[in-house]
Enzyme design. Structure first.
Site, short mmCIF file in Angstrom:
data_model
loop_
_atom_site.label_atom_id
_atom_site.label_comp_id
_atom_site.label_asym_id
_atom_site.label_seq_id
_atom_site.Cartn_x
_atom_site.Cartn_y
_atom_site.Cartn_z
CG ASP A 23 -2.35 11.42 -19.42
OD1 ASP A 23 -2.27 12.57 -19.87
OD2 ASP A 23 -2.32 11.17 -18.19
CG ASP B 63 -5.01 9.17 -5.93
OD1 ASP B 63 -5.07 10.25 -6.54
OD2 ASP B 63 -5.95 8.37 -5.84
CD GLN C 154 0.39 2.54 -13.08
OE1 GLN C 154 0.02 3.22 -12.14
NE2 GLN C 154 1.17 3.02 -14.03
CD GLU D 289 4.02 7.15 -16.61
OE1 GLU D 289 3.26 8.12 -16.52
OE2 GLU D 289 4.00 6.18 -15.81
CG ASP E 237 -0.50 14.66 -14.85
OD1 ASP E 237 -1.35 14.42 -13.98
OD2 ASP E 237 -0.69 14.48 -16.07
#
Ligand code: SAM
Length: 293
Positions: free
Chosen positions: A102, A174, A47, A122, A171
Site C-alpha cells: 500500500d 497475518d 489473495q 511485495e 509490514d
C-alpha cells in the site's frame, strides 16, 4: 441467560438498502463498516483484494476479508512501524520493506533525508497497482526516484541478501499462508544476515487481545536469530482488539529499546509518533509481558 449457539455473522449484509461489511475478529466479535462504494475487487493468485470507500473511515483496503488499513487511522501504524527504527539508527541510508504494497511505510521512510534508497518487496503486484490508483494518501510516494519496487516473495529475496540494509521493516499480512514463513526462524536468520552491522529489524507482530500466544511464538522464534528482541505497542483502532504489537531487533549486541530516538527531521510533522511516544511504546503492560516471557 446463557446464549444459544448462533451461526457466524455474515461478513456482508444489505440493511435498509445499505451495504455493511463485517470482519470477524473472534467467533462472536468483529468490526463493521458501512461501505459507500466498492472501488476495486479482484482475486489474484495470492489473495482477494477489496478496496472500498467507507462512510466514516475513508478508503479501506481489505485482503482476504481482513482490514489492512483505513485512511482515517493508518498514520498511527505506519508512523510507529517506520519512525521507531529510523529514529534510533545512526544513519539509515538503505531501507528494505517487505510486504507493505500500500506504500504507507515507504511514504514514512522517505521523510528521513538520510534515506538514499527504499526497496519494497511485495509478493502481489496487484496490491501495489490498485493502491497506486485508489489509495493516493498512502501510495503517493511509490514513484519517488529513491524507491525500488520489486514484485517478489520476501522470503526468497531475503535469503539472497547479505549485509545490504540498514533497516528492514516487515509490514506483512497475518502470519498464515504466504506470510507464515516471514515469522519463522530461517527468515529471521536471513534478515539478520541481510542487515549491515548496525542494522535494525522491525515487524508487526499481531495484537495481544486476540493473538497473545502468537506474539509469544513470534518473540521466541525471533530470539533464536537476534540477541535482543524488544516489543513496542501502538493503538490500531481497526485491527483485532484495537491494540497492536511490533518487534524491534538489532543485528549487533545493542538492545534497541534502550537507544534514545533522534528528533524527526526538521519540518517533518507526525500525527502520532514523537520522541515521548517512542519511549512510552516500549512500556509493556503485565499481560503483554506475560505472553513474551
Ligand atoms: N499493515 C497491514 C496489516 O498489518 O494488516 C499489512 C499491510 S500490507 C498491504 C501487507 C502486504 O504483505 C500484502 O500486500 C501482502 O501481499 C504482502 N505479503 C504477504 N506475504 C508476503 C511475502 N511472503 N512476501 C512479500 N509480501 C508479502
Amino acid at each position: 441467560m446463557e446464549l444459544k449457539k448462533t451461526p457466524p455473522a455474515p461478513p456482508a449484509v444489505l440493511h435498509q438498502g445499505e451495504f455493511w461489511f463485517t470482519e470477524l475478529h473472534a467467533p462472536g466479535t468483529g468490526i463493521t463498516f458501512r461501505v459507500k462504494q466498492v472501488l476495486y475487487f479482484a482475486r489474484t493468485p495470492f489473495q482477494e483484494i477489496a478496496l472500498v470507500e467507507t462512510s466514516d473511515m475513508g478508503r479501506a483496503l481489505f485482503l482476504d476479508g481482513t482490514v489492512q488499513l483505513t485512511e482515517r487511522d493508518e498514520f498511527i501504524y505506519h508512523e510507529m512501524m517506520v519512525h521507531v527504527p529510523l529514529c534510533i539508527h545512526p544513519r539509515p541510508r538503505r531501507v528494505l520493506i517487505v510486504g507493505g504494497g500500500d506504500g504507507g511505510c515507504v511514504r514514512e521512510a522517505l521523510r528521513h533525508p538520510e534515506v538514499e534508497e527504499v526497496t519494497l518487496v511485495e509478493i502481489d503486484g496487484e496490491v501495489v497497482d490498485c493502491c497506486r490508483k485508489h489509495l493516493p494518501l498512502t501510495a503517493s510516494r511509490l514513484d519517488d526516484p529513491r524507491v525500488r519496487v520489486l514484485i517478489e516473495d520476501g522470503v526468497k529475496f531475503m535469503k539472497r541478501s547479505r549485509g545490504a540494509f540498514d533497516v528492514i521493516i516487515v509490514d506483512s499480512t497475518d502470519p498464515v499462508g504466504m506470510a507464515g514463513p516471514l515469522t519463522r526462524e530461517g527468515f529471521f536468520r536471513a534478515a539478520r544476515r541481510a542487515l549491515t552491522p548496525q542494522g535494525l529489524y522491525a515487524a508487526q507482530s499481531q495484537g495481544p487481545i486476540f493473538d497473545g500466544k502468537e506474539i509469544g511464538r513470534i518473540a521466541r522464534t525471533a530470539r533464536k536469530a537476534f540477541r535482543h528482541v524488544s516489543h513496542f505497542l501502538a493503538p490500531a483502532p481497526t485491527y483485532p482488539g484495537g491494540l497492536w504489537s511490533f518487534i524491534l531487533a538489532a543485528r549487533g549486541a545493542r538492545n534497541p529499546a534502550a537507544l534514545r530516538p533522534r528528533p524527526l527531521p526538521r519540518g517533518e510533522k507526525t500525527r502520532y509518533y514523537s520522541a515521548g511516544v517512542h519511549r512510552a511504546a516500549f512500556v509493556l503492560p503485565p499481560f503483554v509481558r506475560d505472553f513474551i516471557q
